[in-house]
Write an enzyme that holds these catalytic residues in place. Structure first.
Site, PDB file in Angstrom:
ATOM      1  N   ASN A   1      -6.568 -11.864   2.696  1.00 39.72           N
ATOM      2  CA  ASN A   1      -5.144 -12.184   2.740  1.00 39.72           C
ATOM      3  C   ASN A   1      -4.451 -11.484   1.568  1.00 39.72           C
ATOM      4  O   ASN A   1      -4.580 -11.898   0.417  1.00 39.72           O
ATOM      5  CB  ASN A   1      -4.978 -13.702   2.655  1.00 39.72           C
ATOM      6  CG  ASN A   1      -3.524 -14.110   2.675  1.00 39.72           C
ATOM      7  OD1 ASN A   1      -2.629 -13.272   2.751  1.00 39.72           O
ATOM      8  ND2 ASN A   1      -3.295 -15.417   2.614  1.00 39.72           N
TER       9      ASN A   1
ATOM     10  N   ASP B   1      -1.127  11.970  14.615  1.00 44.04           N
ATOM     11  CA  ASP B   1      -2.027  10.944  14.090  1.00 44.04           C
ATOM     12  C   ASP B   1      -3.437  11.498  13.866  1.00 44.04           C
ATOM     13  O   ASP B   1      -3.887  11.659  12.744  1.00 44.04           O
ATOM     14  CB  ASP B   1      -2.094   9.758  15.062  1.00 44.04           C
ATOM     15  CG  ASP B   1      -0.913   8.809  14.908  1.00 44.04           C
ATOM     16  OD1 ASP B   1      -0.352   8.720  13.810  1.00 44.04           O
ATOM     17  OD2 ASP B   1      -0.567   8.152  15.896  1.00 44.04           O
TER      18      ASP B   1
END
Lengths: 407, 407
Positions: free
Chosen positions: B80, B176
């Site tokens: 997190n 990409d």
């Protein structure tokens, strides 16, 4: 010498014996040279590799721009591969090299007596790299290939074009340059591995096979639907807008790509607001990406109307600042005219005795700057230097070999 | 496990701390993982990186095929990043890593406290790599970018399309995946350099800038003519044939590219002979490449008539055997149906608990075989293992961090 670039020595001491030609092989070795490897092209004394005369150059009769763009930062020696002593010289160099690379027609290098079996015995540390059109074991392994053949047979052309239109050859030479980049990755990995194992590797890549990796995203659609991916679906089926839109003053490249991500509803809110439809910003019929697909015509009309009031650069600037993904369709002229490519070292001038050439370099910045471009070599320019430093030959030895037509 | 592929350990021991998402960054780390690096994706405990839910997957609600195709062979841990302890954990991992890589929106990683200045002090050997849409110092450096934005603004779209038509977005995601490959080359070069210097590097690449390198051949035309390269010129102005031609039975991808090289008059002789015009084979009006340009309509009519009597695969086979460069326009369905891609290890099946997925691997053969694909990780699948092996945390430590919402 530009302040925007610097000489990189990441690959200092890595010796590359380069028997490549045209673009796929030369791309691999050009990148290695720009990153500091000692790349020595071995060329035919009569004219050099065929890329030297492909199209015009800065001066009539001199090296073509085509050659300059794919061979920056390298050295050149001449060796007559039809002479047995010439082949011996290549073997002697291979014994001192870290990397050997070629992209001749299938079977040619083996016929010359320079196949993997031969050279790997002379130098077990050698990384032996081959670029071909089709892979060993493919039904087409003996076929000739060029960039467009690989792009057709590798799946790239089938997914490029207007919806309902015929397949289009992409402008980027992914069959050649794209393949060269994958071989470069492989060679560098083999160099890293060799520091542990002490052993070389045999590396082979096919231009057709390389296309499958670059377009592997299109296999996602097949897995989902059981059908080949179609070409020219604006946004590949995502919510609008995701297309190019025409801008002022209406020239062939006056277009801007405007995109709203699937994942970010803010893109839509910003787009609707800036384009004069604030009432659509939070209307669930438009805000919800799945519902917005049903309003593609209205959305595209809104974007078209707005874009036609702006040049492509204005559009890109205004939309970009508003946090909406947008890209003007830059052509080569636009790119060369944009000063920050030069100030950032992305476009550099290759200063060549035959004339200058502005071209892109390898675009990754190492501690702030990309690698410096140095010019492509004249044919045989480094023959004396390389035979001396690699093989210890003296000036008279080299002269003798020249007189005998060996180099 | 396929016999056609093998596990490669070229990059064994190289630890990659991977904070990338979607495609450009993940491509770079996927290649490294396939070549044997220990690639650890750091993902949000709530859902993971956004690519996990982009489009459908083999099972409703499970990881999308999109994620599977760009994240094979990697590990996943959850952290997190909104938790200060989570940021500390990433720093502790960075201290043990060889490579740190991210492709978040401009400024995000620095705001998290994980910028280059911070991590390079903790670990001077760290190679710190960033992929952005636009380069630092570009007028668009703060702009958001996606693949198509980079392809538009990087010059690739302007050179793709029919002659006289609008620019076309190429099917391959060169913005990409193409950019990711260049970053991979750079990281490997920095690893090689570090073995001498002991120091890491800061590496930065912009998706826009990467397009210029892939399309640098188009700068040749500008140098020659002073004009931007046009799109859709069949063969880019070379002698005919150099175009796609329609084949039986006339489906959307029933086309074959047929090419005659500038450099090889034999291509023309073979083409004219096999296509029923032997009288043109040595006619100087046709044999001379510059004169043949004036007969493009007749030549293309001849090739069209011949191709319409054959399927694309027959055409490719017959022409290829005759020594004429030819490539059928294979679509994803054709490629998946061609058995040698599987027998050669180029297409492999990713066996995933949610369902299987046939996809291309990194296509370079190392001593005869390309790398084995192993499946993309489930979210947080390797959290325990990695925190234990990288940081020496025990099972109870990890459980505590999970309970506190840190990981």
């Amino acid at each position: 010498m530009s302040d925007a670039a610097h000489q990189l020595n990441c690959l200092a001491g890595v010796r590359v014996l380069d028997l490549t030609q045209f673009e796929a092989g030369p791309t691999c070795t050009e990148v290695m040279a720009q990153l500091g490897a000692d790349v020595v092209k071995v060329e035919n004394p009569k004219g050099g590799e065929p890329g030297r005369i492909l199209g015009a150059g800065p001066k009539p009769g001199a090296d073509a721009y085509y050659f300059m763009v794919y061979n920056a930062n390298k050295k050149s020696v001449t060796v007559n591969l039809k002479s047995p002593r010439g082949i011996e010289l290549v073997k002697e160099m291979a014994a001192k090299a870290d990397v050997f690379i070629e992209n001749m027609a299938p079977g040619t290098i083996e016929k010359l007596g320079l196949g993997y079996d031969v050279l790997s015995k002379l130098n077990p540390r050698l990384i032996y790299a081959q670029v071909k059109g089709f892979g060993e074991g493919s039904p087409y392994e003996r076929n000739l290939a060029f960039d467009m053949i690989a792009q057709a047979a590798g799946g790239n052309m089938a997914i490029t074009g207007e919806y309902g239109g015929r397949p289009i050859r992409p402008g980027a030479t992914l069959g050649d340059t794209g393949t060269g980049m994958l071989m470069c990755i492989s060679i560098l990995s083999a160099i890293i591995e060799r520091q542990t194992t002490g052993k070389g590797r045999r590396l082979q890549v096919a231009m057709q096979d390389a296309q499958l990796n670059y377009t592997r995203g299109s296999f996602v659609n097949y897995a989902r639907t059981g059908k080949p991916q179609e070409r020219g679906r604006a946004g590949f089926g995502g919510p609008p807008p995701s297309d190019i839109f025409p801008c002022k003053p209406g020239g062939p490249n006056d277009w801007v790509y405007v995109f709203n991500s699937h994942n970010n509803p803010e893109h839509w809110r910003r787009t609707a607001t800036i384009m004069g439809k604030p009432e659509w910003a939070d209307d669930p019929e438009f805000l919800d990406r799945d519902k917005r697909v049903n309003h593609a015509d209205e959305v595209n009309a809104m974007v078209t109307a707005w874009c036609q009031q702006h040049t492509k650069k204005e559009a890109m600037e205004i939309l970009g600042k508003a946090g909406i993904p947008a890209g003007a369709v830059y052509d080569t002229g636009d790119l060369l005219a944009e000063p920050t490519f030069e100030s950032r070292g992305i476009i550099q001038t290759q200063h060549h005795p035959n004339g200058d050439f502005r071209m892109p370099t390898f675009p990754v910045r190492f501690d702030g700057k990309p690698p410096q471009i140095t010019r492509s070599p004249l044919l045989g320019e480094h023959t004396d230097e390389v035979f001396q430093s690699w093989l210890g030959l003296g000036a008279s030895d080299v002269k003798g070999l020249k007189d005998e037509g060996v180099i």
